[in-house]
Design an enzyme around this catalytic site. Structure first.
Site, PDB file in Angstrom:
ATOM      1  N   LYS A 183       0.871  -1.188   0.000  1.00 45.82           N
ATOM      2  CA  LYS A 183       0.000   0.000   0.000  1.00 45.82           C
ATOM      3  C   LYS A 183       0.900   1.227   0.000  1.00 45.82           C
ATOM      4  CE  LYS A 183      -1.960   3.003   2.046  1.00 45.82           C
ATOM      5  NZ  LYS A 183      -1.715   4.415   1.754  1.00 45.82           N
ATOM      6  N   GLY A 235       6.238   5.074   8.653  1.00 47.29           N
ATOM      7  CA  GLY A 235       5.522   6.343   8.563  1.00 47.29           C
ATOM      8  C   GLY A 235       5.594   7.078   9.887  1.00 47.29           C
ATOM      9  N   CYS A 292      13.763   9.993   7.789  1.00 50.42           N
ATOM     10  CA  CYS A 292      13.455   9.698   9.194  1.00 50.42           C
ATOM     11  C   CYS A 292      14.672   9.812  10.102  1.00 50.42           C
ATOM     12  CB  CYS A 292      12.856   8.304   9.299  1.00 50.42           C
ATOM     13  SG  CYS A 292      13.874   7.046   8.508  1.00 50.42           S
ATOM     14  N   GLU A 390       9.672  16.223  15.486  1.00 44.57           N
ATOM     15  CA  GLU A 390      10.187  15.926  14.142  1.00 44.57           C
ATOM     16  C   GLU A 390       9.583  16.934  13.167  1.00 44.57           C
ATOM     17  OE1 GLU A 390       8.678  12.444  12.004  1.00 44.57           O
ATOM     18  OE2 GLU A 390      10.727  11.983  11.400  1.00 44.57           O
TER      19      GLU A 390
HETATM   20  P1  NAD Z   1       2.021   8.865   7.483  1.00 44.00           P
HETATM   21  O1  NAD Z   1       2.003   8.161   8.783  1.00 44.00           O
HETATM   22  O2  NAD Z   1       1.153  10.037   7.292  1.00 44.00           O
HETATM   23  O3  NAD Z   1       1.597   7.852   6.309  1.00 44.00           O
HETATM   24  C1  NAD Z   1       2.325   6.674   6.047  1.00 44.00           C
HETATM   25  C2  NAD Z   1       1.412   5.663   5.371  1.00 44.00           C
HETATM   26  O4  NAD Z   1       0.379   5.305   6.275  1.00 44.00           O
HETATM   27  C3  NAD Z   1       0.739   6.158   4.125  1.00 44.00           C
HETATM   28  O5  NAD Z   1       0.741   5.117   3.168  1.00 44.00           O
HETATM   29  C4  NAD Z   1      -0.695   6.449   4.586  1.00 44.00           C
HETATM   30  O6  NAD Z   1      -1.657   6.331   3.572  1.00 44.00           O
HETATM   31  C5  NAD Z   1      -0.878   5.375   5.623  1.00 44.00           C
HETATM   32  N1  NAD Z   1      -1.898   5.658   6.644  1.00 44.00           N
HETATM   33  C6  NAD Z   1      -2.366   6.869   7.074  1.00 44.00           C
HETATM   34  N2  NAD Z   1      -3.300   6.686   8.047  1.00 44.00           N
HETATM   35  C7  NAD Z   1      -3.406   5.355   8.240  1.00 44.00           C
HETATM   36  C8  NAD Z   1      -4.177   4.553   9.123  1.00 44.00           C
HETATM   37  N3  NAD Z   1      -5.037   5.078  10.012  1.00 44.00           N
HETATM   38  N4  NAD Z   1      -4.026   3.217   9.081  1.00 44.00           N
HETATM   39  C9  NAD Z   1      -3.149   2.651   8.234  1.00 44.00           C
HETATM   40  N5  NAD Z   1      -2.393   3.352   7.356  1.00 44.00           N
HETATM   41  C10 NAD Z   1      -2.516   4.697   7.358  1.00 44.00           C
HETATM   42  O7  NAD Z   1       3.543   9.198   7.199  1.00 44.00           O
HETATM   43  P2  NAD Z   1       4.149  10.026   5.972  1.00 44.00           P
HETATM   44  O8  NAD Z   1       3.811  11.462   6.145  1.00 44.00           O
HETATM   45  O9  NAD Z   1       3.790   9.358   4.705  1.00 44.00           O
HETATM   46  O10 NAD Z   1       5.715   9.809   6.186  1.00 44.00           O
HETATM   47  C11 NAD Z   1       6.496  10.611   7.001  1.00 44.00           C
HETATM   48  C12 NAD Z   1       6.802   9.909   8.297  1.00 44.00           C
HETATM   49  O11 NAD Z   1       7.407   8.646   8.037  1.00 44.00           O
HETATM   50  C13 NAD Z   1       7.813  10.661   9.148  1.00 44.00           C
HETATM   51  O12 NAD Z   1       7.384  10.669  10.482  1.00 44.00           O
HETATM   52  C14 NAD Z   1       9.087   9.830   9.004  1.00 44.00           C
HETATM   53  O13 NAD Z   1       9.979   9.958  10.056  1.00 44.00           O
HETATM   54  C15 NAD Z   1       8.540   8.460   8.876  1.00 44.00           C
HETATM   55  N6  NAD Z   1       9.518   7.560   8.244  1.00 44.00           N
HETATM   56  C16 NAD Z   1      10.145   6.616   9.029  1.00 44.00           C
HETATM   57  C17 NAD Z   1      11.096   5.780   8.471  1.00 44.00           C
HETATM   58  C18 NAD Z   1      11.773   4.714   9.300  1.00 44.00           C
HETATM   59  O14 NAD Z   1      12.276   3.762   8.727  1.00 44.00           O
HETATM   60  N7  NAD Z   1      11.822   4.814  10.609  1.00 44.00           N
HETATM   61  C19 NAD Z   1      11.439   5.901   7.125  1.00 44.00           C
HETATM   62  C20 NAD Z   1      10.790   6.868   6.365  1.00 44.00           C
HETATM   63  C21 NAD Z   1       9.822   7.697   6.939  1.00 44.00           C
END
Ligand code: NAD
Length: 488
Positions: A183, A235, A292, A390
């Protein structure tokens, strides 16, 4: 055979289910924008709803028994072929990401496409080596421990490294015999949706590897689905918590969470100054700070503080000169992904002016698109939001410190624990600090880096579980203990 002929002018917009592109039954669609000028790229990308999710889960369940039992070398060959196809179409896949992420072609776009391909190669190598265990039979019972695939598994990924994060999840899931549904983020769906022809050509049987574009509503359906056995999520922390809760309230599916960070870089007087400046400046600006494990809290010991400030500022000003059109070869820094992210980062920068001293940056570049200067604040109090939260943009806080004890307390005083770095030429101190940092990963004389071969992930609210290395395979399997009565 479905040909791979996707490009900016022929975008994939349908769900990939059971080795076919299918229009969603859901009337809601995704809208995506080009961050270099804010223009609409598409408003008709499929958003998978309940019916689509159920069809994909049913196809995956049907495919699972045969996929699980496929001979290891046959599964390995499919994985390797897929990796070579991702490499072959790497330029096109990177373009499909760039069109809505804005990551410059050279510096980041190709990196993360290559990461996905490498992850398939690396994990393919594990297929016939991920052995179980056996325990002594002298008590009359031989114990064999098998690593069993879970069944239907899911990867929910963010927008900042769409194909790279997909590869980190899909490859270990598939190589251990699971079926996998990807997804992608609603902001960067195209490279993932374009994988369909490569999945077919590589030889994945129908239902084994599927792609459902959608937003949080689709992710929520997956996280709470009763027949999905695992969600691997990358995420934000709030979404990670929602997924953990949905998993617990549904079928207690396994969950891996890779979440946010606020990584400290601790720079001692005796470090190689040039090395420390290079790593910390690169760590702040890669992918325009939308990483991240970016080093966003930089602590420098008093003796070299002034010199570091001067060098770090110069390095970031030089980076700022490479901001521009993601399509241009000279560009190293692209825009932030969209207006929402731009407004969020700008908000932190504006409020930051009252929380510290602006050393460099702070301004928007141009009046079109979402470009922003690398920005650094100094003299920031430890409870200011720019040091505790962050930001996910090229914004750092730079403070001085006196002693090792003081800095460890400050570095660890956070809810995050993804990565930390220490810069010093004293190996004893480096190892001491490395073991005292409360974080999943530590760099010594380096920061904000990862390897497919070694565990990747965070402590505290930065996540649960690890990706990469053997940890990723374990995260997509459960152990089964078989006890054989030898006295019978
Ligand atoms: P996000 O949490 O908004 O979304 C991530 C994914 O989750 C998307 O595909 C979104 O559609 C989905 N999503 C949203 N609500 C959901 C729900 N209720 N249930 C299930 N899925 C849902 O994050 P973002 O803005 O896309 O990414 C940025 C964040 O990701 C930052 O906080 C960053 O630090 C983190 N990140 C972490 C790593 C790591 O490996 N630790 C790597 C990259 C990014």
């Amino acid at each position: 055979m479905v040909e791979f002929n996707f490009s900016k002018s022929n975008l994939p917009k349908q769900l990939f289910i059971n080795n076919e592109y299918l229009g969603s039954k859901n009337s809601r669609k995704l809208e995506v924008f080009d961050p270099k000028d804010g223009s609409l790229v598409a408003n008709d990308v499929d958003l998978a709803g309940e019916h689509d999710v159920d069809i994909a889960v049913a196809a995956a369940e049907k495919a699972f028994p045969a996929w699980k039992k496929m001979a290891p070398n046959a599964r390995r060959d499919i994985m390797l072929k897929f990796a070579s196809l991702v490499e072959k179409h790497g330029v096109a896949l990177a373009e499909l990401t760039r069109v809505t992420l804005g990551a410059p072609y050279g510096s980041f776009g190709m990196f993360e496409t290559g990461l996905a391909a490498e992850s398939f190669k690396y994990n393919a190598g594990w297929i016939d080596k991920f052995a179980g265990e056996s325990y002594p039979q002298e008590d009359g019972f031989l114990k064999i421990v098998r690593n069993e695939p879970l069944g239907v598994t899911v990867g929910i990924v963010p927008w900042n490294a769409p194909l790279g994060t997909a590869g980190l999840k899909a490859a270990p899931a598939l190589c251990t015999g699971n079926c996998f549904i990807l997804k992608p983020s609603e902001k960067t769906p195209f490279a993932s949706l374009a994988l369909g022809p490569l999945i077919i050509e590589a030889g994945f049987p129908p239902g084994v590897f599927q792609v459902l574009s959608g937003d949080g509503s689709t992710g929520a359906l997956l996280a709470s689905h009763m027949r999905i056995r695992k969600v691997s999520f990358t995420g934000s922390i709030p979404t990670g918590k929602r997924i953990q809760e949905a998993a617990a309230k549904s079928n207690l599916k396994r969950v891996t969470l890779e979440l946010g960070g606020k990584s400290p870089a601790v720079v001692f007087d005796d470090c190689n100054l040039e090395n420390a400046i290079t790593w910390t400046a690169n760590a702040l600006t890669a992918n325009t700070g939308q990483v991240c494990f970016a080093a966003t809290r930089v602590y420098v010991q008093e003796g070299i503080y002034d010199k570091f400030v001067e060098g770090y500022k110069t390095a970031l000003l030089n980076k700022a000169k490479t901001i521009g059109d993601p399509e241009a070869e000279s560009t190293q820094l692209g825009p932030l992904i969209d207006k929402a992210q731009f407004d969020r980062v700008s908000g932190f920068v504006e409020r930051g002016r009252d929380q510290g001293t602006l050393l460099t940056g702070g301004s928007r570049i141009g009046d079109k698109g979402f470009f922003i200067e690398p920005t650094v604040f100094t003299n920031v109090n430890s409870d200011a939001e720019i040091i505790t939260q962050e930001i996910f943009g090229p914004v750092a806080v730079l403070n001085s410190f006196k002693t090792e004890e003081e800095i460890l307390e400050k570095a660890n005083n956070t809810n995050f624990g993804l990565m930390a770095g220490v810069f010093t030429q004293d190996i004893n101190r480096a190892l001491r600090i490395a073991s005292d940092f409360d974080s999943g990963m530590v760099g010594i004389n380096c920061i904000s880096l990862m390897f497919l071969t070694a565990p990747f992930g965070g402590t505290k609210e930065s996540g649960i579980g690890r990706e990469c290395g053997i940890a990723a395979l374990k995260a997509f399997t459960d152990t089964k203990t078989i006890m054989i009565n030898m006295t019978y």
